[in-house]
Write a protein that holds these residues in place. Structure first.
Motif, PDB file in Angstrom:
ATOM      1  N   SER A 258       0.834  -1.209   0.000  1.00  0.00           N
ATOM      2  CA  SER A 258       0.000   0.000   0.000  1.00  0.00           C
ATOM      3  C   SER A 258       0.863   1.251   0.000  1.00  0.00           C
ATOM      4  O   SER A 258       0.549   2.237  -0.669  1.00  0.00           O
ATOM      5  CB  SER A 258      -0.910   0.012   1.226  1.00  0.00           C
TER       6      SER A 258
ATOM      7  N   LYS B  36       2.104   1.806  -3.433  1.00  0.00           N
ATOM      8  CA  LYS B  36       1.028   2.236  -4.330  1.00  0.00           C
ATOM      9  C   LYS B  36       0.653   3.695  -4.117  1.00  0.00           C
ATOM     10  O   LYS B  36       0.252   4.383  -5.047  1.00  0.00           O
ATOM     11  CB  LYS B  36      -0.217   1.364  -4.095  1.00  0.00           C
TER      12      LYS B  36
ATOM     13  N   LEU C 279       0.305  -1.464 -12.098  1.00  0.00           N
ATOM     14  CA  LEU C 279       1.582  -1.375 -11.370  1.00  0.00           C
ATOM     15  C   LEU C 279       2.752  -1.551 -12.331  1.00  0.00           C
ATOM     16  O   LEU C 279       3.761  -0.843 -12.248  1.00  0.00           O
ATOM     17  CB  LEU C 279       1.657  -2.450 -10.293  1.00  0.00           C
TER      18      LEU C 279
END
Lengths: 216, 221
Positions: A163, A166, B93
């Protein structure tokens, strides 16, 4: 070692819990594992000061459990607005967002199971070490054994790290005291699962029961 | 000595039964009774192991589709943003050059569940059709499957953390979607499947023999 001629009493024999091979029991020295010759499972071993180590670890774990769950893990800041979270909030937000089952699983795997395991471990080691009356010893031992693998703090920690990666481009992140406590707690739970020697503890529980029966 | 050496005899073949909870050896006539040391119910093999394991595995395979096709979460910033699936999140990602993290999520969310399902099919078929090759390798495979399966919960935890953290109204907002429920159940079911599987069945080459004069109350094979 001879693996044939299995005509002893059950006390002189041992079976592998993974492949059911029957063998003669041999004594294990501290630091030495007895391995199943057929499937290579670890049959039994000796842990020095097993109960005492587990007692120390479970006390440390119970203490660390508080800051890990009460202090924020991460804080996030965007445009002057900030938000911080504790572990429990992951479950609460998902519940409010309409995913009750996922919320329940996170609550169980990241909070309830680890806490319950620490309590069970504390109860077992405390009762055996101080020779207290332990009516729930067998139940505590069964529940600890059956819950192995269901406490997922280390996976939660990896989730926090992902997290962070991200979110790091879109917001300012601050690591809270909760995350450090969580990391320490994971070290404790990992060590206690290494030192948790079911054979030795069941033997101790057996002796404990025999003592309390003879006292009656 | 090889895996199939005739000198190896199982406890069951010799008339013994191992308590799986405390590893105390009993005679096989105590099947169904309680262990005098730990109080657990004694079974030579886990009752209905194959049925439970197959059932959980098939349910996991069925749910694997919605888990991957339905969106797992939605990221909205200033009113913009689309729901994303597991694969979509990983591609995002990778596009952003977060190769390492992308790989970790790819392995935990896709590679591990797929390999775990395949490994469980192989193991269950080995027992079902009494295959007799590389039994030790299969035992090792099961150990890996059992250990690594729980790491698939990673994505569920990430969703939980992001949803709790990114609640800033219009500026940025993340919410979970129903794909997450399906995925969580897939992971749970594969864990149940491995848990109900009795590794000793791999090593029972033929229908497990019992000593003469003894009958097994719960013979599942």
């Amino acid at each position: 070692m001879v693996y044939t001629s299995m005509h002893g009493t059950p006390e002189q024999l041992i079976a592998c819990h993974e492949c059911d091979l029957l063998m003669e029991r041999v004594a294990s020295k501290p630091g030495e594992d007895v391995i199943c010759p057929r499937c290579h499972a670890r049959l039994y071993y000796t842990t020095i000061n097993c109960i005492e180590r587990l007692l120390a670890l479970s006390v440390a774990g119970l203490i660390l459990f508080l800051p890990a769950n009460l202090f924020p893990i991460l804080s996030l800041r965007i445009f002057g607005q900030s938000q911080s979270e504790i572990i429990l909030q992951s479950a609460m937000s998902l519940y409010e967002g309409g995913l009750p089952l996922v919320a329940l699983l996170i609550l169980l795997f990241a909070v309830v199971v680890p806490l319950f395991q620490l309590c069970a471990l504390f109860y077992i080691s405390c009762t055996l070490h101080y020779q207290l009356e332990g009516r729930l010893l067998r139940q505590a031992m069964h529940s600890y054994q059956h819950l192995r693998g269901w406490g997922m703090l280390e996976i939660f920690l990896l989730g926090v790290l992902i997290s962070i990666v991200k979110l790091k481009d879109i917001a300012d992140l601050e690591i809270g005291l909760g995350l450090y406590s969580l990391a320490a707690l994971i070290v404790i739970t990992t060590l206690s699962s290494i030192f948790f020697n079911p054979h030795q503890i069941w033997d101790e529980i057996h002796q404990h029961r025999q003592r309390s029966f003879s006292d009656d | 000595m090889t895996e199939h050496s005739p000198r190896y005899r199982s406890a069951r073949q010799s008339g013994y039964l191992l308590c799986i909870d405390c590893d105390k050896l009993h005679t096989i006539s105590q099947e169904g009774q309680h262990c005098d040391r730990c109080g657990a119910r004694l079974h030579s093999r886990m009752p209905n192991s194959m049925n439970h394991s197959w059932a959980s595995l098939l349910a996991a395979i069925l749910l694997f589709l919605p888990a991957n096709l339905l969106p797992i979460m939605t990221f909205k910033s200033f009113g913009q943003g689309e729901p994303s699936t597991i694969l979509g999140g990983i591609l995002h990602l990778l596009e952003q050059d977060m190769l390492m993290i992308g790989m970790v999520v790819l392995i935990a969310s896709i590679v591990v569940p797929v390999l775990k399902i395949i490994a469980m099919i192989i193991l269950l078929c080995t027992v079902q059709f009494r295959l007799q090759t590389n039994l030790r390798q299969k035992t090792i495979m099961f150990r890996i499957v059992e250990w690594i399966g729980r790491w698939s919960m990673l994505d569920i935890f990430v969703i939980g953390i992001l949803v709790a953290l990114v609640q800033l109204g219009n500026i940025a907002h993340i919410e979970g979607n129903s794909g997450a429920t399906a995925f969580a159940i897939v992971v749970l079911l594969t864990m149940f499947s491995a848990l109900s599987f009795d590794t000793r069945l791999i090593w029972d080459k033929r229908a497990p023999e019992l000593p003469p004069g003894m009958t097994d109350k719960k013979d599942e094979q």
